[in-house]
Design a protein around this motif. Structure first.
Motif, PDB file in Angstrom:
ATOM      1  N   LEU A  52       0.825  -1.210   0.000  1.00 19.32           N
ATOM      2  CA  LEU A  52       0.000   0.000   0.000  1.00 19.32           C
ATOM      3  C   LEU A  52       0.856   1.255   0.000  1.00 19.32           C
ATOM      4  CD1 LEU A  52      -2.893  -0.985   2.422  1.00 19.32           C
ATOM      5  CD2 LEU A  52      -3.095  -0.378   0.003  1.00 19.32           C
ATOM      6  N   ALA A  53       1.988   1.220   0.701  1.00 19.31           N
ATOM      7  CA  ALA A  53       2.887   2.377   0.711  1.00 19.31           C
ATOM      8  C   ALA A  53       3.463   2.618  -0.684  1.00 19.31           C
ATOM      9  CB  ALA A  53       4.000   2.173   1.732  1.00 19.31           C
ATOM     10  N   VAL A  54       3.850   1.541  -1.364  1.00 19.69           N
ATOM     11  CA  VAL A  54       4.376   1.675  -2.725  1.00 19.69           C
ATOM     12  C   VAL A  54       3.291   2.195  -3.664  1.00 19.69           C
ATOM     13  CG1 VAL A  54       5.272   0.360  -4.692  1.00 19.69           C
ATOM     14  CG2 VAL A  54       6.178  -0.053  -2.404  1.00 19.69           C
ATOM     15  N   LEU A  55       2.077   1.672  -3.537  1.00 23.66           N
ATOM     16  CA  LEU A  55       0.979   2.136  -4.380  1.00 23.66           C
ATOM     17  C   LEU A  55       0.632   3.598  -4.111  1.00 23.66           C
ATOM     18  CD1 LEU A  55      -1.368  -0.980  -4.361  1.00 23.66           C
ATOM     19  CD2 LEU A  55      -0.001  -0.121  -6.268  1.00 23.66           C
ATOM     20  N   ALA A  56       0.755   4.038  -2.863  1.00 26.24           N
ATOM     21  CA  ALA A  56       0.500   5.448  -2.544  1.00 26.24           C
ATOM     22  C   ALA A  56       1.539   6.343  -3.210  1.00 26.24           C
ATOM     23  CB  ALA A  56       0.507   5.654  -1.030  1.00 26.24           C
ATOM     24  N   LEU A  57       2.797   5.906  -3.233  1.00 26.72           N
ATOM     25  CA  LEU A  57       3.835   6.681  -3.916  1.00 26.72           C
ATOM     26  C   LEU A  57       3.581   6.728  -5.422  1.00 26.72           C
ATOM     27  CD1 LEU A  57       7.018   5.492  -1.997  1.00 26.72           C
ATOM     28  CD2 LEU A  57       5.926   7.737  -1.886  1.00 26.72           C
ATOM     29  N   LEU A  58       3.157   5.602  -5.988  1.00 26.54           N
ATOM     30  CA  LEU A  58       2.833   5.579  -7.412  1.00 26.54           C
ATOM     31  C   LEU A  58       1.636   6.475  -7.729  1.00 26.54           C
ATOM     32  CD1 LEU A  58       3.255   1.801  -8.301  1.00 26.54           C
ATOM     33  CD2 LEU A  58       4.668   3.702  -9.075  1.00 26.54           C
ATOM     34  N   LEU A  59       0.658   6.493  -6.842  1.00 28.13           N
ATOM     35  CA  LEU A  59      -0.530   7.319  -7.054  1.00 28.13           C
ATOM     36  C   LEU A  59      -0.172   8.801  -7.065  1.00 28.13           C
ATOM     37  CD1 LEU A  59      -3.603   7.222  -7.416  1.00 28.13           C
ATOM     38  CD2 LEU A  59      -3.809   7.385  -4.943  1.00 28.13           C
ATOM     39  N   ALA A  60       0.790   9.187  -6.241  1.00 25.05           N
ATOM     40  CA  ALA A  60       1.211  10.589  -6.213  1.00 25.05           C
ATOM     41  C   ALA A  60       1.955  10.972  -7.484  1.00 25.05           C
ATOM     42  CB  ALA A  60       2.091  10.841  -4.998  1.00 25.05           C
ATOM     43  N   ALA A  61       2.628  10.007  -8.111  1.00 29.30           N
ATOM     44  CA  ALA A  61       3.451  10.306  -9.277  1.00 29.30           C
ATOM     45  C   ALA A  61       2.733  10.113 -10.602  1.00 29.30           C
ATOM     46  CB  ALA A  61       4.701   9.430  -9.248  1.00 29.30           C
ATOM     47  N   ILE A  62       1.617   9.411 -10.612  1.00 31.88           N
ATOM     48  CA  ILE A  62       0.958   9.045 -11.866  1.00 31.88           C
ATOM     49  C   ILE A  62       0.219  10.250 -12.448  1.00 31.88           C
ATOM     50  CG2 ILE A  62      -1.292   8.288 -11.013  1.00 31.88           C
ATOM     51  CD1 ILE A  62       0.802   6.243 -13.369  1.00 31.88           C
ATOM     52  N   LYS A  63       0.182  10.319 -13.769  1.00 28.78           N
ATOM     53  CA  LYS A  63      -0.496  11.432 -14.441  1.00 28.78           C
ATOM     54  C   LYS A  63      -1.739  10.992 -15.202  1.00 28.78           C
ATOM     55  CE  LYS A  63       2.652  14.665 -13.690  1.00 28.78           C
ATOM     56  NZ  LYS A  63       2.517  15.395 -12.496  1.00 28.78           N
ATOM     57  N   GLY A  64      -1.726   9.801 -15.785  1.00 28.50           N
ATOM     58  CA  GLY A  64      -2.835   9.367 -16.633  1.00 28.50           C
ATOM     59  C   GLY A  64      -4.087   9.026 -15.851  1.00 28.50           C
ATOM     60  N   ARG A  65      -5.223   9.272 -16.462  1.00 29.03           N
ATOM     61  CA  ARG A  65      -6.500   9.026 -15.790  1.00 29.03           C
ATOM     62  C   ARG A  65      -6.773   7.531 -15.631  1.00 29.03           C
ATOM     63  NH1 ARG A  65     -12.520  11.201 -17.445  1.00 29.03           N
ATOM     64  NH2 ARG A  65     -13.553  10.063 -15.790  1.00 29.03           N
ATOM     65  N   GLY A  66      -6.528   6.755 -16.676  1.00 31.37           N
ATOM     66  CA  GLY A  66      -6.780   5.320 -16.610  1.00 31.37           C
ATOM     67  C   GLY A  66      -5.891   4.628 -15.595  1.00 31.37           C
ATOM     68  N   ALA A  67      -4.633   5.018 -15.570  1.00 32.12           N
ATOM     69  CA  ALA A  67      -3.695   4.425 -14.607  1.00 32.12           C
ATOM     70  C   ALA A  67      -4.068   4.797 -13.179  1.00 32.12           C
ATOM     71  CB  ALA A  67      -2.272   4.861 -14.920  1.00 32.12           C
ATOM     72  N   SER A  68      -4.499   6.024 -12.972  1.00 34.39           N
ATOM     73  CA  SER A  68      -4.868   6.422 -11.611  1.00 34.39           C
ATOM     74  C   SER A  68      -6.131   5.698 -11.150  1.00 34.39           C
ATOM     75  CB  SER A  68      -5.050   7.937 -11.516  1.00 34.39           C
ATOM     76  OG  SER A  68      -6.133   8.369 -12.304  1.00 34.39           O
ATOM     77  N   ILE A  69      -7.055   5.453 -12.063  1.00 35.15           N
ATOM     78  CA  ILE A  69      -8.258   4.699 -11.692  1.00 35.15           C
ATOM     79  C   ILE A  69      -7.890   3.269 -11.326  1.00 35.15           C
ATOM     80  CG2 ILE A  69     -10.416   3.727 -12.594  1.00 35.15           C
ATOM     81  CD1 ILE A  69     -10.757   6.351 -14.173  1.00 35.15           C
ATOM     82  N   ALA A  70      -7.016   2.651 -12.114  1.00 35.79           N
ATOM     83  CA  ALA A  70      -6.583   1.287 -11.821  1.00 35.79           C
ATOM     84  C   ALA A  70      -5.862   1.219 -10.481  1.00 35.79           C
ATOM     85  CB  ALA A  70      -5.693   0.769 -12.944  1.00 35.79           C
ATOM     86  N   LEU A  71      -5.003   2.188 -10.216  1.00 40.13           N
ATOM     87  CA  LEU A  71      -4.298   2.217  -8.925  1.00 40.13           C
ATOM     88  C   LEU A  71      -5.269   2.408  -7.766  1.00 40.13           C
ATOM     89  CD1 LEU A  71      -1.003   4.223  -9.509  1.00 40.13           C
ATOM     90  CD2 LEU A  71      -1.247   1.880  -8.757  1.00 40.13           C
ATOM     91  N   ARG A  72      -6.250   3.257  -7.953  1.00 40.28           N
ATOM     92  CA  ARG A  72      -7.232   3.482  -6.886  1.00 40.28           C
ATOM     93  C   ARG A  72      -8.027   2.218  -6.576  1.00 40.28           C
ATOM     94  NH1 ARG A  72      -8.992   9.194  -9.428  1.00 40.28           N
ATOM     95  NH2 ARG A  72      -7.337  10.450  -8.505  1.00 40.28           N
ATOM     96  N   VAL A  73      -8.365   1.452  -7.614  1.00 43.70           N
ATOM     97  CA  VAL A  73      -9.080   0.197  -7.388  1.00 43.70           C
ATOM     98  C   VAL A  73      -8.188  -0.783  -6.637  1.00 43.70           C
ATOM     99  CG1 VAL A  73     -10.077  -1.805  -8.543  1.00 43.70           C
ATOM    100  CG2 VAL A  73     -10.664   0.485  -9.322  1.00 43.70           C
ATOM    101  N   LEU A  74      -6.913  -0.904  -7.044  1.00 37.82           N
ATOM    102  CA  LEU A  74      -5.980  -1.780  -6.337  1.00 37.82           C
ATOM    103  C   LEU A  74      -5.792  -1.350  -4.887  1.00 37.82           C
ATOM    104  CD1 LEU A  74      -3.183  -2.380  -8.985  1.00 37.82           C
ATOM    105  CD2 LEU A  74      -4.766  -4.057  -8.047  1.00 37.82           C
ATOM    106  N   ILE A  75      -5.706  -0.057  -4.664  1.00 37.45           N
ATOM    107  CA  ILE A  75      -5.537   0.457  -3.304  1.00 37.45           C
ATOM    108  C   ILE A  75      -6.774   0.155  -2.470  1.00 37.45           C
ATOM    109  CG2 ILE A  75      -5.364   2.580  -1.941  1.00 37.45           C
ATOM    110  CD1 ILE A  75      -3.466   3.627  -4.158  1.00 37.45           C
ATOM    111  N   LEU A  76      -7.957   0.320  -3.051  1.00 36.18           N
ATOM    112  CA  LEU A  76      -9.193   0.016  -2.323  1.00 36.18           C
ATOM    113  C   LEU A  76      -9.257  -1.451  -1.936  1.00 36.18           C
ATOM    114  CD1 LEU A  76     -11.885   1.035  -1.236  1.00 36.18           C
ATOM    115  CD2 LEU A  76     -12.877   0.524  -3.466  1.00 36.18           C
TER     116      LEU A  76
END
Length: 121
Positions: A52-76
């Motif tokens: 979750l810590a790694v995914l939070a760092l990736l979420l802060a760095a990501i720019k694309g909408r599709g990638a951020s949605i996928a990361l948010r689902v994984l984080i949830l």
């Protein structure tokens, strides 16, 4: 509040919550008389909080909408699973940290988009 600060607030809260969950899980895994010392469940909680810590760092760095949605689902999914693991381990502080992480995820979801278009009347 600056735009950079407001767009990163959710991921920062999520990162802090996952690191707090990690610290609690490591404490429960390594300290005698916690009831879960050396168990596989506590080890899984450690790995989940680390992920979750790694995914939070990736979420802060990501720019694309599709990638951020996928990361948010994984984080949830990760937050839900780690919360459930904390309940099974009777480690209520891990559960509390995951609720704070959920708040951070919600804050990240309501952040303003980087690609907002001006509206014309």
């Amino acid at each position: 509040m600056s735009l950079l600060h407001s767009t990163r607030l959710g991921s920062i809260v999520l990162l802090i919550a996952s690191l707090a969950g990690l610290a609690i899980a490591v404490y429960a895994y390594s300290t005698p008389l916690t009831g879960v010392t050396g168990t596989l469940g506590a080890l899984v909680a450690i790995l989940a909080c680390l992920a979750l810590a790694v995914l939070a760092l990736l979420l802060a760095a990501i720019k694309g909408r599709g990638a951020s949605i996928a990361l948010r689902v994984l984080i949830l999914v990760g937050l839900t699973g780690t919360f459930f693991a904390g309940m099974l381990l009777h480690q209520w502080w891990i559960c509390a940290a995951m609720v704070v992480g959920l708040i951070g995820l919600i804050l990240d979801m309501v952040r303003p988009s980087h690609h907002t278009r001006p509206t014309h009347a």
